[in-house]
Design a protein around this motif. Structure first.
Motif, PDB file in Angstrom:
ATOM      1  N   VAL A  66      -3.023   3.730  -3.158  1.00  0.00           N
ATOM      2  CA  VAL A  66      -2.921   2.659  -4.145  1.00  0.00           C
ATOM      3  C   VAL A  66      -2.564   1.375  -3.415  1.00  0.00           C
ATOM      4  O   VAL A  66      -1.605   1.342  -2.645  1.00  0.00           O
ATOM      5  CB  VAL A  66      -1.841   2.981  -5.213  1.00  0.00           C
ATOM      6  CG1 VAL A  66      -1.735   1.841  -6.218  1.00  0.00           C
ATOM      7  CG2 VAL A  66      -2.137   4.304  -5.908  1.00  0.00           C
ATOM      8  N   HIS A  67      -3.361   0.336  -3.643  1.00  0.00           N
ATOM      9  CA  HIS A  67      -3.109  -0.974  -3.041  1.00  0.00           C
ATOM     10  C   HIS A  67      -2.892  -1.987  -4.151  1.00  0.00           C
ATOM     11  O   HIS A  67      -3.651  -2.015  -5.121  1.00  0.00           O
ATOM     12  CB  HIS A  67      -4.314  -1.445  -2.231  1.00  0.00           C
ATOM     13  CG  HIS A  67      -4.648  -0.589  -1.072  1.00  0.00           C
ATOM     14  ND1 HIS A  67      -5.653  -0.919  -0.188  1.00  0.00           N
ATOM     15  CD2 HIS A  67      -4.138   0.581  -0.614  1.00  0.00           C
ATOM     16  CE1 HIS A  67      -5.745  -0.005   0.749  1.00  0.00           C
ATOM     17  NE2 HIS A  67      -4.838   0.933   0.505  1.00  0.00           N
ATOM     18  N   THR A  68      -1.861  -2.816  -4.020  1.00  0.00           N
ATOM     19  CA  THR A  68      -1.703  -3.966  -4.899  1.00  0.00           C
ATOM     20  C   THR A  68      -1.812  -5.203  -4.021  1.00  0.00           C
ATOM     21  O   THR A  68      -1.261  -5.244  -2.925  1.00  0.00           O
ATOM     22  CB  THR A  68      -0.367  -3.961  -5.673  1.00  0.00           C
ATOM     23  OG1 THR A  68       0.698  -4.099  -4.756  1.00  0.00           O
ATOM     24  CG2 THR A  68      -0.211  -2.697  -6.493  1.00  0.00           C
ATOM     25  N   THR A  94      -4.786  -4.209  -8.611  1.00  0.00           N
ATOM     26  CA  THR A  94      -4.436  -2.872  -8.153  1.00  0.00           C
ATOM     27  C   THR A  94      -5.738  -2.121  -7.926  1.00  0.00           C
ATOM     28  O   THR A  94      -6.599  -2.086  -8.807  1.00  0.00           O
ATOM     29  CB  THR A  94      -3.575  -2.133  -9.196  1.00  0.00           C
ATOM     30  OG1 THR A  94      -2.391  -2.890  -9.438  1.00  0.00           O
ATOM     31  CG2 THR A  94      -3.213  -0.736  -8.711  1.00  0.00           C
ATOM     32  N   ASN A  95      -5.875  -1.574  -6.724  1.00  0.00           N
ATOM     33  CA  ASN A  95      -7.044  -0.774  -6.364  1.00  0.00           C
ATOM     34  C   ASN A  95      -6.566   0.639  -6.047  1.00  0.00           C
ATOM     35  O   ASN A  95      -5.649   0.816  -5.242  1.00  0.00           O
ATOM     36  CB  ASN A  95      -7.753  -1.374  -5.147  1.00  0.00           C
ATOM     37  CG  ASN A  95      -8.296  -2.755  -5.430  1.00  0.00           C
ATOM     38  OD1 ASN A  95      -8.906  -2.982  -6.472  1.00  0.00           O
ATOM     39  ND2 ASN A  95      -8.075  -3.682  -4.524  1.00  0.00           N
ATOM     40  N   SER A 130      -7.594  -6.061 -12.289  1.00  0.00           N
ATOM     41  CA  SER A 130      -7.220  -7.418 -11.898  1.00  0.00           C
ATOM     42  C   SER A 130      -6.790  -8.181 -13.136  1.00  0.00           C
ATOM     43  O   SER A 130      -7.451  -8.117 -14.171  1.00  0.00           O
ATOM     44  CB  SER A 130      -8.406  -8.118 -11.233  1.00  0.00           C
ATOM     45  OG  SER A 130      -8.049  -9.395 -10.788  1.00  0.00           O
ATOM     46  N   ARG A 150       0.825  -1.203   0.000  1.00  0.00           N
ATOM     47  CA  ARG A 150       0.000   0.000   0.000  1.00  0.00           C
ATOM     48  C   ARG A 150       0.858   1.252   0.000  1.00  0.00           C
ATOM     49  O   ARG A 150       1.840   1.325   0.722  1.00  0.00           O
ATOM     50  CB  ARG A 150      -0.892   0.008   1.247  1.00  0.00           C
ATOM     51  CG  ARG A 150      -1.833  -1.156   1.304  1.00  0.00           C
ATOM     52  CD  ARG A 150      -2.673  -1.100   2.562  1.00  0.00           C
ATOM     53  NE  ARG A 150      -3.525  -2.267   2.613  1.00  0.00           N
ATOM     54  CZ  ARG A 150      -3.523  -3.133   3.606  1.00  0.00           C
ATOM     55  NH1 ARG A 150      -2.749  -2.953   4.643  1.00  0.00           N
ATOM     56  NH2 ARG A 150      -4.319  -4.176   3.565  1.00  0.00           N
ATOM     57  N   HIS A 184     -10.100  -0.315 -10.357  1.00  0.00           N
ATOM     58  CA  HIS A 184      -9.794  -1.697  -9.950  1.00  0.00           C
ATOM     59  C   HIS A 184      -9.298  -2.402 -11.198  1.00  0.00           C
ATOM     60  O   HIS A 184      -9.982  -2.419 -12.222  1.00  0.00           O
ATOM     61  CB  HIS A 184     -11.039  -2.397  -9.405  1.00  0.00           C
ATOM     62  CG  HIS A 184     -10.861  -3.861  -9.201  1.00  0.00           C
ATOM     63  ND1 HIS A 184     -10.116  -4.381  -8.168  1.00  0.00           N
ATOM     64  CD2 HIS A 184     -11.316  -4.918  -9.910  1.00  0.00           C
ATOM     65  CE1 HIS A 184     -10.130  -5.705  -8.238  1.00  0.00           C
ATOM     66  NE2 HIS A 184     -10.849  -6.047  -9.296  1.00  0.00           N
ATOM     67  N   LEU A 236      -3.391 -10.765  -9.849  1.00  0.00           N
ATOM     68  CA  LEU A 236      -2.803  -9.558  -9.266  1.00  0.00           C
ATOM     69  C   LEU A 236      -3.807  -8.432  -9.459  1.00  0.00           C
ATOM     70  O   LEU A 236      -4.365  -8.274 -10.545  1.00  0.00           O
ATOM     71  CB  LEU A 236      -1.484  -9.212  -9.951  1.00  0.00           C
ATOM     72  CG  LEU A 236      -0.415 -10.298  -9.904  1.00  0.00           C
ATOM     73  CD1 LEU A 236       0.810  -9.869 -10.701  1.00  0.00           C
ATOM     74  CD2 LEU A 236      -0.041 -10.618  -8.472  1.00  0.00           C
TER      75      LEU A 236
END
Length: 147
Positions: A84-86, A106-107, A123, A76, A121, A104
């Motif tokens: 940003v979160h992966t 990413t949000n 994925s 994060r 989002h 994988l």
């Protein structure tokens, strides 16, 4: 009623909980009120805007009403207005306890007048090696602050 999410983590949890309940209303409530919100599914389909995203998830829920996603190895980056979160996602469909994935994701979250919301989002399928290898050390779940 508008739900105010205090943190990006709250939004992320609500997003994945809505998927598990096949709750389209709850899923759409986590998104930012922006014409250019983006959702990219593992199939590579890029959806822009609330209508396209809603229609896609409606179809997904109609075909797979019992989905659950388990997250691991989150990384994060957080700032005052953007986070940003992966994560690595493992998807479970129905009563099948065999995971589908890894994927994988990413949000991207934005903080605004109504709290934190999901902007994007993305994925995609991951190579098995990527999702099972070490993550380079360190605590990847520790939030980082951008200055």
């Amino acid at each position: 009623m508008i739900v105010i999410f205090a943190t990006p983590e709250d939004v992320e949890a609500a997003f994945y909980e809505a998927i598990a309940r096949a709750d389209l209303g709850a899923l759409m409530s986590v998104w930012a009120e922006d014409e250019e919100i983006v959702c990219i599914h593992p199939t590579g389909q890029r959806l822009v805007g609330a209508d396209a995203i809603r229609d896609s998830w409606r179809s997904i829920f109609a075909n797979n009403p019992r989905l659950s996603v388990r997250l691991s190895r989150g990384v994060r980056w957080s700032g005052m207005l953007l986070s940003v979160h992966t994560v690595v996602e493992m998807l479970y469909i129905g009563d099948d306890r065999k995971p589908h994935g890894p994927m994988l994701a990413t949000n991207v979250f934005q903080r605004g007048a109504s709290g934190w919301r999901l902007l994007a989002h993305h994925s995609s399928t991951a190579a098995e090696r990527e999702a099972t290898e070490g993550d380079g050390g360190g605590d990847r779940n520790t939030p980082r602050t951008l200055h």
